[in-house]
Design an enzyme around this catalytic site. Structure first.
Site, short mmCIF file in Angstrom:
data_model
loop_
_atom_site.label_atom_id
_atom_site.label_comp_id
_atom_site.label_asym_id
_atom_site.label_seq_id
_atom_site.Cartn_x
_atom_site.Cartn_y
_atom_site.Cartn_z
N ASP A 21 0.95 -1.29 -0.04
CA ASP A 21 0.04 0.40 0.42
C ASP A 21 0.51 1.46 0.00
O ASP A 21 0.63 1.92 -0.53
CB ASP A 21 -1.19 0.17 0.93
CG ASP A 21 -2.15 0.99 0.93
OD1 ASP A 21 -2.17 1.08 0.24
OD2 ASP A 21 -3.10 0.48 1.78
N HIS A 214 -7.76 -1.21 9.38
CA HIS A 214 -6.83 -0.60 8.50
C HIS A 214 -6.58 0.87 7.74
O HIS A 214 -7.73 0.81 6.76
CB HIS A 214 -6.80 -1.50 7.00
CG HIS A 214 -5.38 -0.90 5.94
ND1 HIS A 214 -4.71 -2.15 5.19
CD2 HIS A 214 -5.62 0.04 4.61
CE1 HIS A 214 -4.45 -1.35 4.36
NE2 HIS A 214 -5.13 -0.30 4.49
N CYS A 247 -4.73 4.53 -2.30
CA CYS A 247 -5.78 3.70 -3.06
C CYS A 247 -5.75 4.36 -4.62
O CYS A 247 -5.91 5.92 -4.43
CB CYS A 247 -6.96 3.45 -3.04
SG CYS A 247 -7.75 1.84 -3.49
P1 HMG Z 1 -9.84 -7.17 -15.71
O1 HMG Z 1 -9.30 -6.20 -16.61
O2 HMG Z 1 -11.42 -6.88 -14.93
O3 HMG Z 1 -9.89 -8.73 -15.89
O4 HMG Z 1 -9.20 -6.88 -14.05
P2 HMG Z 1 -9.85 -9.76 -16.97
O5 HMG Z 1 -10.04 -11.24 -16.15
O6 HMG Z 1 -11.13 -8.51 -18.35
O7 HMG Z 1 -8.42 -9.63 -17.91
C1 HMG Z 1 -8.16 -8.31 -18.46
C2 HMG Z 1 -6.17 -8.73 -18.77
O8 HMG Z 1 -5.62 -8.33 -17.53
C3 HMG Z 1 -6.14 -10.00 -18.92
O9 HMG Z 1 -4.19 -9.14 -20.02
C4 HMG Z 1 -5.76 -10.57 -17.73
O10 HMG Z 1 -4.85 -11.66 -18.88
C5 HMG Z 1 -4.51 -9.62 -16.99
P3 HMG Z 1 -4.73 -8.83 -21.66
O11 HMG Z 1 -5.03 -10.44 -22.60
O12 HMG Z 1 -5.39 -7.91 -21.83
O13 HMG Z 1 -3.25 -8.79 -22.15
N1 HMG Z 1 -4.87 -9.50 -16.06
C6 HMG Z 1 -3.87 -9.69 -15.34
N2 HMG Z 1 -2.70 -9.36 -15.10
C7 HMG Z 1 -1.79 -9.39 -14.31
N3 HMG Z 1 -2.77 -9.85 -12.62
C8 HMG Z 1 -2.87 -10.54 -12.69
C9 HMG Z 1 -3.99 -10.58 -13.63
N4 HMG Z 1 -6.12 -10.43 -14.08
C10 HMG Z 1 -6.48 -10.54 -15.20
N5 HMG Z 1 -3.59 -10.26 -11.57
C11 HMG Z 1 -7.80 -6.89 -12.59
C12 HMG Z 1 -9.06 -7.30 -13.02
C13 HMG Z 1 -8.32 -6.74 -10.49
C14 HMG Z 1 -6.99 -7.73 -12.47
C15 HMG Z 1 -7.56 -5.30 -12.95
O14 HMG Z 1 -8.64 -4.58 -12.29
C16 HMG Z 1 -6.44 -4.79 -11.46
O15 HMG Z 1 -5.21 -5.07 -11.88
N6 HMG Z 1 -6.42 -3.85 -10.70
C17 HMG Z 1 -5.60 -3.23 -9.79
C18 HMG Z 1 -6.43 -3.10 -8.51
C19 HMG Z 1 -5.51 -2.57 -7.46
O16 HMG Z 1 -4.37 -3.05 -7.35
N7 HMG Z 1 -5.81 -1.35 -5.97
C20 HMG Z 1 -5.46 -1.17 -5.58
C21 HMG Z 1 -4.66 -2.56 -4.49
S1 HMG Z 1 -6.48 -2.18 -2.66
C22 HMG Z 1 -6.31 -0.64 -2.09
O17 HMG Z 1 -4.89 -0.53 -2.36
C23 HMG Z 1 -7.42 -0.85 -0.95
C24 HMG Z 1 -6.63 -1.25 -0.29
O18 HMG Z 1 -5.31 -0.83 1.13
C25 HMG Z 1 -7.23 -1.46 1.83
C26 HMG Z 1 -7.78 0.43 1.89
O19 HMG Z 1 -6.53 1.19 2.33
O20 HMG Z 1 -8.89 0.40 1.67
C27 HMG Z 1 -6.32 -3.05 0.75
MG MG Z 2 -5.48 0.83 1.81
#
Ligand code: HMG
Ligand code: MG
Length: 309
Positions: A21, A214, A247
């Site tokens: 994060d 968190h 985020c």
């Molecule tokens: P999507 O576009 O819906 O996935 O992404 P998809 O299944 O339609 O696939 C699209 C493309 O992504 C494909 O590749 C897949 O192979 C690839 P292409 O054919 O176009 O070349 N793909 C991936 N590549 C790498 N790793 C993967 C993966 N999955 C599919 N895991 C997904 C869905 C969730 C992957 C996307 O939306 C994403 O990466 N989002 C990022 C979310 C994120 O990291 N947010 C920040 C963290 S959360 C946060 O900070 C909150 C927290 O701290 C708590 C709080 O503070 O509240 C936890």
């Molecule tokens: Mg967070």
């Protein structure tokens, strides 16, 4: 008069989320070696649970690219529970190949944040988690769950505590998460919001021992909210070295509660975190020098008043 707080000597678990994060929103792309070194320095400071990486699409979160290499570079680290975000089966499989032992899935309490963050509805997020959970069980990997925007959403505003409690319960009962971390992603929570949230979880029958807080410190309320958590029986808190973080899909969100500030307060209350504050400030100094900025943590600044970074 009986104390509002846990008795001195009570152990508190800190989940250090700085390498994930803390760095995910940084424009500066750090090398895999730097990220590995950062995790090692946090472990050396006494942190036993560290979220080290994120198996997400690098197009979405460029700073987390190379998650497999980071995990692989940490394989020899003993006695530390390393975890990583794995939003879907693809992310989990990549994590397992890299030796991941604790996975974390994440959903949101609001539909809009869920869509913006992981590109699906809340219901669809649970559909994605079920195969992830099954694969985790098969591989003997434990699974943590996050609910984001629990105290308010940057897109939808107020969030019902009962809605969050229902999602936490589903993450535990349906998905099989050993713990749910309640994310105040944009740092809007106040002691009364957090109290209502924890009360709603009690009413829903969610055991406090399965919950973590968190907190992001955007408005300076994180430590006050920790006190509410402590008084309500929460013993696990997430924080980020130096107070880095945010985020990318939550406009206005700044850093997490700083681990230095959390450790200073808890140890000052006679609670045990196992963290060496001087070593922790050193780890933070190392990463912040590379990021070219001074950590927001107030305790870090108080302990190192002469340093710019
Ligand atoms: P999507 O576009 O819906 O996935 O992404 P998809 O299944 O339609 O696939 C699209 C493309 O992504 C494909 O590749 C897949 O192979 C690839 P292409 O054919 O176009 O070349 N793909 C991936 N590549 C790498 N790793 C993967 C993966 N999955 C599919 N895991 C997904 C869905 C969730 C992957 C996307 O939306 C994403 O990466 N989002 C990022 C979310 C994120 O990291 N947010 C920040 C963290 S959360 C946060 O900070 C909150 C927290 O701290 C708590 C709080 O503070 O509240 C936890
Ligand atoms: Mg967070």
């Amino acid at each position: 008069m009986s104390s509002f707080f846990p008795p001195p000597g009570t152990g508190i678990t800190i989940v250090e989320v700085g390498p994930r994060d803390g760095l995910q929103n940084e424009p500066e792309k750090l090398t895999v070696q730097t990220r590995v070194k950062f995790v090692r320095s946090l472990a050396a400071a006494g942190l036993k649970r560290i979220e080290a990486a994120s198996f997400v699409h690098p197009k979405w979160i460029p700073s987390m690219a190379g998650a497999a290499e980071v995990m692989a570079g940490l394989r020899d680290l003993q006695g530390i529970q390393l975890s990583a975000l794995t939003p879907n089966l693809r992310g989990l499989e990549d994590g397992l190949k890299a030796g991941l032992k604790e996975a974390a899935v994440f959903t949101s309490a609001s539909e809009t944040h869920c869509q913006k963050n992981i590109n699906c509805s809340i219901e669809e997020s649970f559909e994605r988690f079920l195969p992830v959970a099954e694969r985790c069980r098969e591989a003997g990997v434990r699974m943590r769950g996050y609910v984001s925007v629990v105290a308010g959403c940057p897109y939808e505003g107020d969030v019902e505590p009962e809605q969050v409690a229902r999602l936490s319960k589903r993450l535990i009962d349906e998905v099989g998460c050993f713990e749910v971390s309640l994310g105040d992603t944009v740092g809007v929570g106040t002691p009364s919001t957090i109290w209502s949230l924890l009360h709603a979880h009690s009413e829903a029958g969610v055991d406090r021992s399965r919950l973590a807080l968190h907190l992001h410190d955007t408005r300076g309320t994180a430590l006050a909210n920790v006190l509410v958590g402590l008084s309500a029986g929460i013993r696990t808190f997430d924080s980020s070295a130096g107070g880095l973080g945010g985020c990318p899909y939550a406009p206005g969100a700044t850093g997490n509660l700083a681990t230095e500030d959390l450790v200073y307060m808890l140890e000052g209350m006679g609670l045990e975190t196992g963290v060496n504050l001087a070593q922790l400030t050193e780890a933070t100094a190392g990463i912040c020098q590379l990021l070219g900025r001074r950590p927001p943590s107030r305790t870090w600044r108080a302990l190192r008043p002469l340093e710019r970074t």
